[in-house]
Write a protein that holds these residues in place. Sequence first.
Motif, PDB file in Angstrom:
ATOM      1  N   VAL A  24      27.222   2.748 -28.486  1.00  0.00           N
ATOM      2  CA  VAL A  24      27.091   3.899 -27.610  1.00  0.00           C
ATOM      3  C   VAL A  24      27.972   3.688 -26.394  1.00  0.00           C
ATOM      4  CG1 VAL A  24      24.746   4.494 -28.271  1.00  0.00           C
ATOM      5  CG2 VAL A  24      25.126   2.835 -26.467  1.00  0.00           C
ATOM      6  N   SER A  25      28.179   4.770 -25.654  1.00  0.00           N
ATOM      7  CA  SER A  25      28.967   4.667 -24.437  1.00  0.00           C
ATOM      8  C   SER A  25      28.420   5.668 -23.422  1.00  0.00           C
ATOM      9  CB  SER A  25      30.432   4.975 -24.759  1.00  0.00           C
ATOM     10  OG  SER A  25      31.056   5.504 -23.619  1.00  0.00           O
ATOM     11  N   PRO A  26      27.766   5.179 -22.351  1.00  0.00           N
ATOM     12  CA  PRO A  26      27.183   6.089 -21.364  1.00  0.00           C
ATOM     13  C   PRO A  26      28.224   6.986 -20.708  1.00  0.00           C
ATOM     14  CG  PRO A  26      26.381   3.864 -21.030  1.00  0.00           C
ATOM     15  CD  PRO A  26      27.481   3.771 -22.050  1.00  0.00           C
TER      16      PRO A  26
ATOM     17  N   THR B 225      25.696   4.505 -13.239  1.00  0.00           N
ATOM     18  CA  THR B 225      24.397   3.829 -13.206  1.00  0.00           C
ATOM     19  C   THR B 225      24.031   3.315 -14.589  1.00  0.00           C
ATOM     20  OG1 THR B 225      23.749   5.426 -11.534  1.00  0.00           O
ATOM     21  CG2 THR B 225      21.999   4.064 -12.458  1.00  0.00           C
ATOM     22  N   VAL B 226      24.098   4.213 -15.579  1.00  0.00           N
ATOM     23  CA  VAL B 226      23.702   3.807 -16.922  1.00  0.00           C
ATOM     24  C   VAL B 226      24.705   2.814 -17.491  1.00  0.00           C
ATOM     25  CG1 VAL B 226      23.097   4.625 -19.218  1.00  0.00           C
ATOM     26  CG2 VAL B 226      22.587   6.027 -17.231  1.00  0.00           C
ATOM     27  N   HIS B 227      25.984   2.993 -17.164  1.00  0.00           N
ATOM     28  CA  HIS B 227      27.002   2.070 -17.672  1.00  0.00           C
ATOM     29  C   HIS B 227      26.707   0.648 -17.218  1.00  0.00           C
ATOM     30  CE1 HIS B 227      30.936   0.807 -19.113  1.00  0.00           C
ATOM     31  NE2 HIS B 227      31.057   0.113 -17.984  1.00  0.00           N
ATOM     32  N   PHE B 228      26.446   0.477 -15.907  1.00  0.00           N
ATOM     33  CA  PHE B 228      26.209  -0.877 -15.412  1.00  0.00           C
ATOM     34  C   PHE B 228      24.865  -1.417 -15.888  1.00  0.00           C
ATOM     35  CE2 PHE B 228      29.683   0.242 -12.547  1.00  0.00           C
ATOM     36  CZ  PHE B 228      30.476  -0.879 -12.756  1.00  0.00           C
ATOM     37  N   GLY B 229      23.875  -0.516 -16.048  1.00  0.00           N
ATOM     38  CA  GLY B 229      22.567  -0.971 -16.525  1.00  0.00           C
ATOM     39  C   GLY B 229      22.598  -1.407 -17.974  1.00  0.00           C
ATOM     40  N   LEU B 230      23.278  -0.649 -18.809  1.00  0.00           N
ATOM     41  CA  LEU B 230      23.190  -0.884 -20.252  1.00  0.00           C
ATOM     42  C   LEU B 230      24.358  -1.710 -20.784  1.00  0.00           C
ATOM     43  CD1 LEU B 230      21.413  -0.108 -22.699  1.00  0.00           C
ATOM     44  CD2 LEU B 230      22.971   1.784 -23.095  1.00  0.00           C
ATOM     45  N   MET B 231      25.564  -1.528 -20.208  1.00  0.00           N
ATOM     46  CA  MET B 231      26.739  -2.175 -20.783  1.00  0.00           C
ATOM     47  C   MET B 231      27.092  -3.481 -20.081  1.00  0.00           C
ATOM     48  SD  MET B 231      27.158   0.215 -22.979  1.00  0.00           S
ATOM     49  CE  MET B 231      28.722   0.198 -23.847  1.00  0.00           C
ATOM     50  N   ARG B 232      26.666  -3.623 -18.816  1.00  0.00           N
ATOM     51  CA  ARG B 232      27.128  -4.772 -18.053  1.00  0.00           C
ATOM     52  C   ARG B 232      26.028  -5.751 -17.673  1.00  0.00           C
ATOM     53  NH1 ARG B 232      32.531  -3.860 -16.234  1.00  0.00           N
ATOM     54  NH2 ARG B 232      33.414  -3.069 -18.167  1.00  0.00           N
TER      55      ARG B 232
ATOM     56  N   ALA C 153      22.551  -8.298 -18.504  1.00  0.00           N
ATOM     57  CA  ALA C 153      22.066  -9.169 -19.573  1.00  0.00           C
ATOM     58  C   ALA C 153      21.023  -8.440 -20.413  1.00  0.00           C
ATOM     59  CB  ALA C 153      21.475 -10.436 -18.963  1.00  0.00           C
ATOM     60  N   ALA C 154      20.112  -7.743 -19.735  1.00  0.00           N
ATOM     61  CA  ALA C 154      19.072  -7.020 -20.463  1.00  0.00           C
ATOM     62  C   ALA C 154      19.698  -5.957 -21.363  1.00  0.00           C
ATOM     63  CB  ALA C 154      18.100  -6.371 -19.482  1.00  0.00           C
ATOM     64  N   GLY C 155      20.765  -5.304 -20.859  1.00  0.00           N
ATOM     65  CA  GLY C 155      21.432  -4.270 -21.623  1.00  0.00           C
ATOM     66  C   GLY C 155      21.987  -4.791 -22.936  1.00  0.00           C
ATOM     67  N   VAL C 156      22.507  -6.018 -22.873  1.00  0.00           N
ATOM     68  CA  VAL C 156      23.085  -6.607 -24.087  1.00  0.00           C
ATOM     69  C   VAL C 156      22.012  -6.761 -25.160  1.00  0.00           C
ATOM     70  CG1 VAL C 156      24.136  -8.676 -25.060  1.00  0.00           C
ATOM     71  CG2 VAL C 156      24.915  -7.795 -22.845  1.00  0.00           C
ATOM     72  N   VAL C 157      20.835  -7.223 -24.758  1.00  0.00           N
ATOM     73  CA  VAL C 157      19.739  -7.382 -25.713  1.00  0.00           C
ATOM     74  C   VAL C 157      19.336  -6.025 -26.285  1.00  0.00           C
ATOM     75  CG1 VAL C 157      17.344  -8.119 -25.996  1.00  0.00           C
ATOM     76  CG2 VAL C 157      18.883  -9.400 -24.500  1.00  0.00           C
ATOM     77  N   LEU C 158      19.211  -5.029 -25.383  1.00  0.00           N
ATOM     78  CA  LEU C 158      18.787  -3.700 -25.826  1.00  0.00           C
ATOM     79  C   LEU C 158      19.764  -3.122 -26.830  1.00  0.00           C
ATOM     80  CD1 LEU C 158      17.599  -2.171 -22.423  1.00  0.00           C
ATOM     81  CD2 LEU C 158      16.178  -2.909 -24.327  1.00  0.00           C
ATOM     82  N   ARG C 159      21.075  -3.288 -26.557  1.00  0.00           N
ATOM     83  CA  ARG C 159      22.071  -2.751 -27.490  1.00  0.00           C
ATOM     84  C   ARG C 159      22.100  -3.561 -28.767  1.00  0.00           C
ATOM     85  NH1 ARG C 159      27.322  -3.135 -25.513  1.00  0.00           N
ATOM     86  NH2 ARG C 159      26.533  -4.381 -23.784  1.00  0.00           N
ATOM     87  N   GLY C 160      21.963  -4.877 -28.596  1.00  0.00           N
ATOM     88  CA  GLY C 160      21.976  -5.754 -29.762  1.00  0.00           C
ATOM     89  C   GLY C 160      20.851  -5.410 -30.717  1.00  0.00           C
ATOM     90  N   ALA C 161      19.715  -5.013 -30.147  1.00  0.00           N
ATOM     91  CA  ALA C 161      18.565  -4.673 -30.976  1.00  0.00           C
ATOM     92  C   ALA C 161      18.868  -3.478 -31.871  1.00  0.00           C
ATOM     93  CB  ALA C 161      17.362  -4.360 -30.093  1.00  0.00           C
ATOM     94  N   GLY C 162      19.761  -2.608 -31.414  1.00  0.00           N
ATOM     95  CA  GLY C 162      20.142  -1.474 -32.239  1.00  0.00           C
ATOM     96  C   GLY C 162      21.145  -1.896 -33.300  1.00  0.00           C
ATOM     97  N   GLY C 163      22.081  -2.774 -32.916  1.00  0.00           N
ATOM     98  CA  GLY C 163      23.140  -3.175 -33.833  1.00  0.00           C
ATOM     99  C   GLY C 163      22.635  -4.114 -34.906  1.00  0.00           C
ATOM    100  N   ASN C 164      21.839  -5.101 -34.511  1.00  0.00           N
ATOM    101  CA  ASN C 164      21.372  -6.077 -35.491  1.00  0.00           C
ATOM    102  C   ASN C 164      19.964  -6.545 -35.126  1.00  0.00           C
ATOM    103  OD1 ASN C 164      21.055  -8.048 -37.378  1.00  0.00           O
ATOM    104  ND2 ASN C 164      23.097  -8.932 -37.094  1.00  0.00           N
ATOM    105  N   PRO C 165      18.969  -5.720 -35.450  1.00  0.00           N
ATOM    106  CA  PRO C 165      17.597  -6.004 -35.020  1.00  0.00           C
ATOM    107  C   PRO C 165      17.101  -7.377 -35.495  1.00  0.00           C
ATOM    108  CG  PRO C 165      17.684  -4.138 -36.556  1.00  0.00           C
ATOM    109  CD  PRO C 165      19.084  -4.470 -36.184  1.00  0.00           C
TER     110      PRO C 165
END
Lengths: 312, 339
Positions: free
Chosen positions: A258-260, A170-177, A179-191
Amino acid sequence: MSRLLTPAMMRTLLPGLSLAALLAAIFYLQPRTMSYFGLNLLLNLAVPIALATIAQMFILCVNDLDLSLGAFISLTACITATWLNDAPLIGILALAACVAAYAALGALIHLRNLPSIVVTLGMSFVWTGIAVLVLPTPGGSAPGWIRTLMTLKPALVPFPIIAAVVIALTVHFGLMRSAAGVVLRGAGGNPKSVERAGWSMLRVKCTMFALAGFFGVLSGMALVGLTTSADANIALRYTLLSIAGGILGGGEFVGGRVSPIGAVIGAITLALAGSFLSFLRLNPDFQIGAQGVILILVLALRLLINSRGTRA
Amino acid sequence: MKLTTLGKLCCTVATVALVTGSGAFADTSGKKIALSNNYAGNSWRQAMLTSWEKVTGEAVTAGVVASADAFTTAENQVTEQAAQIQNLILQGYDAIVINAASPEGLNGAVKEACDAGVVVVSFDGIVTEPCAYRIAVDFHAMGKVQVEYLAGRFPDGGNLLEIRGLAGVFVDDEISGGIHEGVSANDKFNIQGSVHGDWAQDVSQKAVAGILPSLPDIAAVVTQGGDGYGAAQAFKAAGRDTPIIVMGNRHDELTWWKEQKDANGYETMSVSIAPGVSTLAFWVAQQVLDGAEVPQDLSVPFLSITQDTLEESLKTTQAGGVANVEYSLDDSKAVIFGN
């Protein structure tokens, strides 16, 4: 063959391989665990730890660290064992308020540019205080439906394994796969670049903290489903377990990495490490130290793989 | 410590043998019993583990059971102990004896054990899951008996200082509840102050020293054990008269009491639970495995030491330890089937 063994591939496989090695050692030491009943007992307490690790992972993802998670999960466990059981509506509202409080924390940390370690460390005392107010002496009881869910005995595959797979995917597809997940992760990598691209960092932080709060609530509920009652200190260990599990599973202290699936595997590995050491009949005084050694070993392996990657 | 005289013991043995007629050791010789303990960080718990090792060691050598291993969790946490109990089930133990971190928090794991056919016996820190056996100490009475003793010493009443244990632990609530009930029954007593001594001498000394300047004359100190010596030191350091301090059977407390008794005829009492109750729990588990009908709830008396039994108790208490009673199979049968 050589393409399969690239450092990147090995880094992805490392958490799974560590888990497999540990599981093999446990099966060898205690063949009884190699059954439906055995796996169930071995893994059921890992489910709340896995949920806590996912919660911590959301915070790690935006380059923060949550030192109050254990106290927060204790609080949600206390609410689950009291209000959610006696007056479900009030219970749901209180748990929703907990999630909202986490979102507000994210906003506070972002707007005032405060170090998350200090804010969450302070909040841990607040959570424990509220937990003691909700449940002054150990007790309460688990709502029937949570107890039923956590003690479910599905055919063929033990419940903890199904739960772990569902959480991870669930978390893998929500966060890693997504479009919204990409933004959320990107915000951590390069705010900066995410902000410049027009996304609101405030919203991102709030979302991630709210998600962490949500999974914290789930963890507290799962824990009460297993123990049948709560106390104000029930999950204090989860703070460090969740950080260690997240890192063990491939996460890093720099945002965005990160990796769920890895986090869930990491949490299970840590939970199993305890069982492994007790099957070894190791003196309990050394067990915490030995758990640390396992953690360092896995991280050292990862460092080795990383350094080979940069040389290649 | 020999509380039971030899003659009385022989009588009990004879009656028990007649009543139960079971001498069959063979039934449990292949059984494995484990001790799940949540904490080992004070003298009481250390004495408890030593008693367990000694008595179960002899039982294993005699072939009563196959093994009796003690496991202590690395951290005093419910989640740790629940995992430990589940591991013990997987290791194939036939019975698990538990001193629990929480009366309720382990119920899930205890239920798993019962469902797997494992006998669960809890003592001291008991569990509430109905399928487990409980060996409870009447902590409430342990608090009340102190005030009753003091009522005998001070017919006109007086001011009391209460030293409590570890906040949030149910044992602390129980003993304190007993003390307060005793005080409300004897309304000539006033509890002037209450501090948490965490059942440790150093913490108690600090806590008492902190509250003393704000207190009027104190006639007596009611305690929970492990805190009497620290309280005495705090009173001495403050230059105040030593009140009657109820002791808790620790070696340093008994030694101090003996010194005072020899020097100026100081009189008090001492009360606590014998750490050897772990050995009673062991025999209860063995008896259940043996097929005996054991009541689900048992209670053990606490161990009090009076002015007259002080010397004898002190002699048998190890330095740094706690006055103790260890149970043999026959003592245990007397407790199990006697009531």
